[in-house]
Every structure is written in structure tokens, then in C-alpha cells.
Design a protein around this motif. Structure first.
Motif, short mmCIF file in Angstrom:
data_model
loop_
_atom_site.label_atom_id
_atom_site.label_comp_id
_atom_site.label_asym_id
_atom_site.label_seq_id
_atom_site.Cartn_x
_atom_site.Cartn_y
_atom_site.Cartn_z
N LEU A 1 -11.95 -10.98 -1.60
CA LEU A 1 -11.07 -10.63 -2.62
C LEU A 1 -10.35 -9.15 -2.06
CD1 LEU A 1 -12.32 -11.96 -5.71
CD2 LEU A 1 -10.87 -12.94 -4.02
N ARG A 2 -10.99 -8.51 -1.94
CA ARG A 2 -10.82 -7.04 -1.58
C ARG A 2 -9.57 -7.00 -0.39
NH1 ARG A 2 -12.54 -0.89 -2.02
NH2 ARG A 2 -11.42 -0.15 -0.47
N ARG A 3 -10.14 -7.84 0.50
CA ARG A 3 -9.16 -7.82 1.93
C ARG A 3 -7.95 -8.52 1.55
NH1 ARG A 3 -13.52 -8.31 6.57
NH2 ARG A 3 -14.16 -6.01 6.51
N PHE B 1 -22.60 2.42 -11.70
CA PHE B 1 -24.02 2.08 -11.89
C PHE B 1 -24.09 0.68 -10.83
CE2 PHE B 1 -24.87 3.36 -16.17
CZ PHE B 1 -23.81 4.24 -16.44
N ARG B 2 -25.44 0.70 -10.32
CA ARG B 2 -25.82 -0.34 -9.43
C ARG B 2 -27.23 -0.82 -9.76
NH1 ARG B 2 -20.88 0.52 -8.25
NH2 ARG B 2 -20.19 1.13 -6.28
N VAL B 3 -27.43 -1.90 -9.20
CA VAL B 3 -29.21 -2.34 -9.19
C VAL B 3 -29.59 -2.71 -7.88
CG1 VAL B 3 -28.50 -4.69 -9.65
CG2 VAL B 3 -30.85 -3.97 -10.34
N ALA C 1 -8.00 -0.86 -13.85
CA ALA C 1 -8.62 0.35 -12.84
C ALA C 1 -7.86 1.61 -12.73
CB ALA C 1 -9.26 -0.14 -11.60
N GLY C 2 -6.46 1.10 -12.75
CA GLY C 2 -5.36 2.20 -12.58
C GLY C 2 -4.69 2.88 -13.54
N HIS C 3 -4.96 2.43 -14.76
CA HIS C 3 -4.37 2.81 -16.01
C HIS C 3 -4.91 4.14 -16.45
CE1 HIS C 3 -2.02 1.97 -19.87
NE2 HIS C 3 -1.52 2.99 -19.23
N PHE D 1 -13.30 -8.16 -8.51
CA PHE D 1 -14.21 -7.84 -7.45
C PHE D 1 -15.11 -6.65 -7.50
CE2 PHE D 1 -9.63 -6.97 -6.37
CZ PHE D 1 -9.81 -5.36 -5.78
N ILE D 2 -14.54 -5.81 -8.53
CA ILE D 2 -15.25 -4.55 -8.54
C ILE D 2 -16.66 -4.72 -9.11
CG2 ILE D 2 -14.50 -4.50 -11.20
CD1 ILE D 2 -14.19 -1.14 -10.21
N ARG D 3 -17.13 -6.09 -9.60
CA ARG D 3 -18.49 -6.38 -10.07
C ARG D 3 -19.11 -7.66 -9.04
NH1 ARG D 3 -20.31 -2.75 -11.50
NH2 ARG D 3 -19.15 -1.54 -12.99
N ALA E 1 -18.36 -12.27 -1.21
CA ALA E 1 -17.47 -12.46 -2.27
C ALA E 1 -16.41 -11.38 -2.51
CB ALA E 1 -18.14 -13.00 -3.33
N HIS E 2 -17.18 -10.23 -2.62
CA HIS E 2 -16.31 -8.91 -2.83
C HIS E 2 -15.25 -8.75 -1.81
CE1 HIS E 2 -15.97 -4.55 -1.98
NE2 HIS E 2 -15.50 -4.49 -3.07
N LEU E 3 -15.78 -8.61 -0.55
CA LEU E 3 -14.75 -8.38 0.57
C LEU E 3 -13.59 -9.37 0.69
CD1 LEU E 3 -16.64 -7.01 3.72
CD2 LEU E 3 -14.78 -6.06 2.28
N MET F 1 -18.27 0.37 0.13
CA MET F 1 -17.41 -0.71 0.18
C MET F 1 -16.41 -0.90 -1.18
SD MET F 1 -17.89 -1.70 3.15
CE MET F 1 -17.66 -3.46 3.87
N HIS F 2 -17.02 -0.22 -1.98
CA HIS F 2 -16.24 -0.29 -3.41
C HIS F 2 -15.25 0.83 -3.51
CE1 HIS F 2 -17.69 -4.04 -5.12
NE2 HIS F 2 -18.98 -3.58 -4.69
N GLN F 3 -15.26 1.67 -2.56
CA GLN F 3 -14.49 2.98 -3.00
C GLN F 3 -12.95 2.51 -3.42
OE1 GLN F 3 -13.12 5.55 0.58
NE2 GLN F 3 -14.40 7.07 -0.52
N CYS F 4 -12.35 3.26 -4.36
CA CYS F 4 -11.36 2.99 -5.12
C CYS F 4 -10.13 2.58 -3.86
CB CYS F 4 -10.73 4.01 -5.73
SG CYS F 4 -9.11 3.82 -6.47
N ILE F 5 -9.66 1.27 -4.13
CA ILE F 5 -8.76 0.68 -3.16
C ILE F 5 -7.16 1.24 -3.46
CG2 ILE F 5 -8.13 -1.25 -4.72
CD1 ILE F 5 -7.90 -3.18 -2.18
#
Ligand code: HEM
Ligand code: SF4
Lengths: 61, 408
Positions: free
Chosen positions: B105-107, B298-300, B246-248, B94-96, B101-103, B354-358
Motif C-alpha cells: 500500500l505504501r508504494r 510503539f512497536r512489539v 496523519a497529516g492534519h 498501512f501505518i499499522r 502488506a505494508h509496502l 520503513m514507516h518513516q513519514c511518507i
């Protein structure tokens, strides 16, 4: 003061910043207001929480 | 005409290395890039993108809904061409993803990582740190801090959280090490990723075949999301892999650089032991100062948006430079100084929007417990190498040291 749970992304900055005012729901991790009318002692921390909320989910005023 | 202007553009990632692991960029390069809030840069693929370098603009950009994290969108700023498999393998990552769709899974994970739950697993973090300290003691002196302590620690913690059986930790650990190794050729790397994906898939299948009330993240998500039909098994596998990756390296690289920085001034290192109450804010100052996600986020753009007086057009790539934003003199006094007493809560090392590190409550707890216990157990820890001998991972997504020889 109000929080918008539709916007909240559960990063928990508000709970870290002003735990006396904000909480996160046990089941979905989204923001909960413990105290909708926080006292003067919390004012700075609440302002900081508004500023730090990555989702813009906290409103004061 | 466009040809000549393009060759004049600064390159991103930068070509010249920084003078030290704590200088973000080569001095001349930094002057050039920090001169404006938004600068056009050239990527290794030949494409161009906008580099955003100041605190307010980086916040504005990362919180704006018109910027996408989906690297398959046309115009997304890539550092190298996408391998063809990426579509099939991206389920659950979901980071991408953007928007709903992102929320969605994140939630499913926000409650798992919230502060209260991280507090609940703090004994587990302590126990894992103790084991890693024992391994370090057994390995030296001298020993490589990165491979004996910094890398195994977050990997073990995430194994415990996911519910990976103890017997499989070594497998898990060796494959994720491979994933992080830049020297490994692409095909081996993809093979390691595939093995991990298959392993997670079979772990999920095994947990589903023997339902129990186990109190780990995978078991809970299986019970609450997969069985009711809200979440696919491949999605769950992809989410687990994302958490692992992401956490390693992030946590590991923070640990290595923190030790290098703190032991340069014995007084600072001793502060961890003598004033553990300062440790939480010190961790945030370390996050700000070290800003390990140095190539930026990175974003578009999906619409025309004005950022810092610049019109960014739909379809153009942007890079939010967290590291320079974290040294913005308008926000932080003496930004290039490390100040253990600073209240650095405005830092953007975990991103914004919204993508700030969970995983930030977990990362903060791991860093705090590991550094305080390290200073207690090894009060005389020092680096056993000349600064110039230390090689860094300059242009990988997460900046860090390849190795850190220490003695005590
Ligand atoms: C010091 C350590 C860490 C740093 C500096 C860090 C940094 C970041 C940053 C900058 C982002 C934003 C990415 C973006 O906006 O594109 C992010 C996202 C993420 N991080 Fe971390 N991270 C750390 C530790 C962790 C840990 C321990 C975990 C979990 C176990 C984790 C899991 C994640 C996940 C799942 C995302 C994606 C969130 C989303 O897209 O909604 N991170 N991290
Ligand atoms: S800081 Fe904002 S996004 Fe994070 S939990 Fe609080 S309200 Fe939600």
C-alpha cells in the motif's frame, strides 16, 4: 555505489540530500541512481544520504 | 516480587507535566529516563514496555525488521484497551501493517508524495496559505492562530490533493476537527470517523461512476489501481483517511508551537522574512526541537533482539522516544538550545525505517511556505497570552497547543 529498489520505501531523503546523485522514479517513487560514480564534491552528501536512508537501501564501496 | 518492582517503574506517558512546551519532560523524570539507553516503563494499562531514548538505539530499533507496528498483535504496548471495531475499520491503514502488506500500500503512494511532485503542487500550497492568511486577518486582531490558521491549512491542502470538491470542504473540515478534539466523547468520535469513512467511500463511488482524467490522488489511484483490480475501494478509503489524519494535527501543531517559539525572540521571527533561504533548515530544526510525536513510536518485538545491550524478548513492547533521541547530546551540540542556523538533518521527528513519514516533503513545504508568508504578511505578530495560560495537549499522540491567541 548501488541502490536496492526492493528495500527503498520512497521517503526521498537521498534526493533531498544529494539531488545530483539520486532521483525518484516518476511512476513508483522509488530511488534511481542518476550518477553511480559521483565525484569527490558529492562524497560528503552521499555519505549523509547513506546514513539518512531509513530503509538502508543505499550502499557505497 | 514482580508486584513491588512494577510499582517502582517510571510511568509512560509521564505523570508530571513538563515545565514548558519546549521542555520535553519534567526535569527529574528526564534525568531518570535518559540515564539509560533502554528503560523498563509501566503503561496506563498496567502492562510494561521498554522505552528507548537515544539516537543510535532509536534508529536501530526503527530500522529492525523484527519489530511490528500491528497493534492487534499480542504484547503490543497500548495506552488504552482497543475498541472492538478496530479490526473492521483498519483496511488500508498501512501505518499499522508490517512487511509486504505494508509496502504494497505504501508504494502506491510514494510517487504522489515525492519531492518532485510536491514541488509541482507548491503553487497550490501558496494559494491555500494566502487564503488562510486572509482568514486570519479577517478574524482579528486578536485571533486564535490554532483554529483560524494552523488547523484549516493542512486540512484544505489534503482536500485539494485527494480531490474533495470545494463544496464539501466545510463538511470534511468540521468532521476532522471533531476527530482531533480530545474533549469529544468516544461515541461521537467514532461517529465522526464513520461519517468521514462513508463520505470518502461515496466520493470514490462517484468518481468511479463518472470516470474522467482528473489530476487528483483519488482519481489517479482509481484509474491505475482500483479499476485494474489491484486495490479494493475500502482499502483506498482507508488510505485516504490515514492521509487526512496523519497529516492534519501534526502539521497544525508544528505551526502553532513554531509561532510560539519564534515570536518569543523577534529576531528569530524576522529571520524568516529576511533570510527565506534559511527557512528549509530552520524547518528541520523546528521539527527536531519541537518533536511533536512526544509519546514516541510503539512497536512489539516479533523475535528476541538486542537493543543497546538489552535483550528484548519476542512479544515485548517497545517505545522509540523520538523526542529524547532528537536531544541526544552525542549527536546534537547543545541539544536543548534552538539554533536557527543548525543543520539538523539527522533528526528523527519523522521516524525512521520503513514507516518513516511518507508525507514529509509535503509537511516540510507546508511549514516553510506558511511560516515565511506569515512573517511577511504579519511582521509584528506576537502572542497575546501569558505563557502559563496556554494549555497543551500533553498526552495525546501528537503534542501541541490547544489554542494560541495572537495579535499584530
Ligand atoms: C510535521 C508534520 C508531520 C510529522 C511530525 C509526522 C510524523 C510522522 C511519523 C513520526 C511517522 C512514523 C510513524 C511510525 O513509524 O509508526 C509518520 C508516518 C506517516 N505520516 Fe507523517 N508526519 C507529519 C506530516 C504528515 C503529512 C503532511 C502527511 C500526509 C499527508 C503524513 C502522512 C503520514 C503517513 C501516511 C504515515 C505512515 C507511513 C507508513 O506507515 O509507511 N504525515 N509521520
Ligand atoms: S532515502 Fe532510501 S528509502 Fe528513501 S528514497 Fe532514498 S533510497 Fe529510497
Amino acid at each position: 555505489m548501488a541502490v536496492d529498489r526492493e528495500r527503498c520505501c520512497g521517503a526521498g531523503n537521498c534526493v533531498l540530500t544529494a539531488p545530483e546523485v539520486f532521483d525518484q522514479d516518476d511512476t513508483d517513487g522509488l530511488v534511481l541512481l542518476r550518477d553511480p560514480a559521483p565525484g569527490a564534491a558529492s562524497r560528503d552528501r552521499v555519505q549523509r544520504a547513506v546514513d539518512l536512508c531509513p530503509a538502508g537501501a543505499i550502499r557505497v564501496g | 516480587m514482580t508486584q513491588t518492582t512494577q510499582t517502582d517503574l517510571p510511568h509512560w506517558p509521564p505523570v508530571n507535566p513538563a515545565s514548558s512546551p519546549f521542555a520535553l519532560l519534567d526535569d527529574a523524570e528526564r534525568l531518570r529516563l535518559a540515564d539509560q539507553a533502554v528503560t523498563r516503563v509501566q503503561l496506563p494499562t498496567g502492562a510494561t514496555a521498554w522505552l528507548v531514548t537515544r539516537h543510535p538505539e532509536v534508529r536501530q530499533l526503527l530500522r529492525h525488521p523484527a519489530f511490528s507496528s500491528d497493534l492487534q498483535r499480542p504484547g503490543f504496548p497500548l495506552l488504552r484497551p482497543l475498541p472492538p471495531e478496530v479490526t473492521a475499520d483498519s483496511q488500508g491503514a498501512f501505518i499499522r501493517m508490517d512487511g509486504e502488506a505494508h509496502l504494497r500500500l505504501r508504494r502506491m503512494l510514494t510517487a504522489e508524495f515525492m519531492i518532485r511532485n510536491v514541488r509541482r503542487i507548491e503553487p497550490l500550497i501558496h494559494q491555500t496559505v494566502s487564503e488562510a492568511l486572509a482568514d486570519l486577518a479577517a478574524a482579528g486582531p486578536p485571533a486564535d492562530f490554532v483554529s483560524t490558521f494552523a488547523l484549516p491549512l493542512p486540512s484544505k491542502v489534503i482536500c485539494h490533493l485527494l480531490g474533495v470538491p470545494y463544496a464539501d470542504h466545510d463538511f470534511f473540515q468540521s468532521r476532522s476537527r471533531l476527530l482531533l478534539n480530545r474533549q469529544v466523547p468516544m461515541d461521537q468520535l467514532q461517529h465522526a470517523a464513520q461519517e468521514l469513512r462513508e463520505y470518502l467511500r461515496s466520493l470514490i463511488d462517484a468518481k468511479r461512476a463518472r470516470p474522467d482524467d482528473a489530476d487528483d490522488l483519488l482519481s489517479r489511484l482509481i484509474r491505475e489501481r482500483v479499476e485494474p483490480g489491484e486495490l479494493g475501494v475500502d482499502e483506498l478509503g482507508g488510505m485516504a483517511l490515514l492521509l487526512l489524519i496523519a497529516g492534519h494535527e501534526t502539521t497544525a501543531n508544528m505551526l502553532g508551537l513554531s509561532v510560539l517559539l519564534l515570536t518569543r525572540h523577534p529576531g528569530r521571527y524576522a529571520l524568516l522574512r529576511d533570510r527565506p533561504d534559511l527557512a528549509p533548515s530552520m524547518v528541520d530544526e523546528l521539527l527536531r526541537y519541537l518533536s511533536i510525536v512526544r509519546t514516541g513510536l510503539f512497536r512489539v518485538a516479533t523475535e528476541d533482539v538486542e537493543i543497546g545491550d538489552r535483550l528484548i524478548r519476542a512479544g515485548e513492547g517497545v517505545i522509540a522516544l523520538l523526542s529524547l533521541a532528537n536531544r541526544d547530546p552525542e549527536v546534537f551540540d547543545d541539544p536543548d538550545g534552538f539554533d536557527p542556523y543548525r543543520q539538523a538533518h539527522q533528526h528523527l521527528a519523522f521516524g525512521f525505517g520503513m514507516h518513516q513519514c511518507i508525507g514529509q516533503p509535503l509537511a516540510r513545504a507546508e511549514l516553510r511556505v506558511a511560516l515565511v508568508e506569515l512573517a511577511r504578511r504579519f511582521p509584528d505578530l506576537r502572542v497575546a497570552a501569558d505563557p502559563q495560560e496556554l494549555t497543551t495537549r500533553d498526552n495525546s499522540v501528537v503534542f501541541g497547543l490547544d489554542a494560541l491567541p495572537v495579535t499584530w
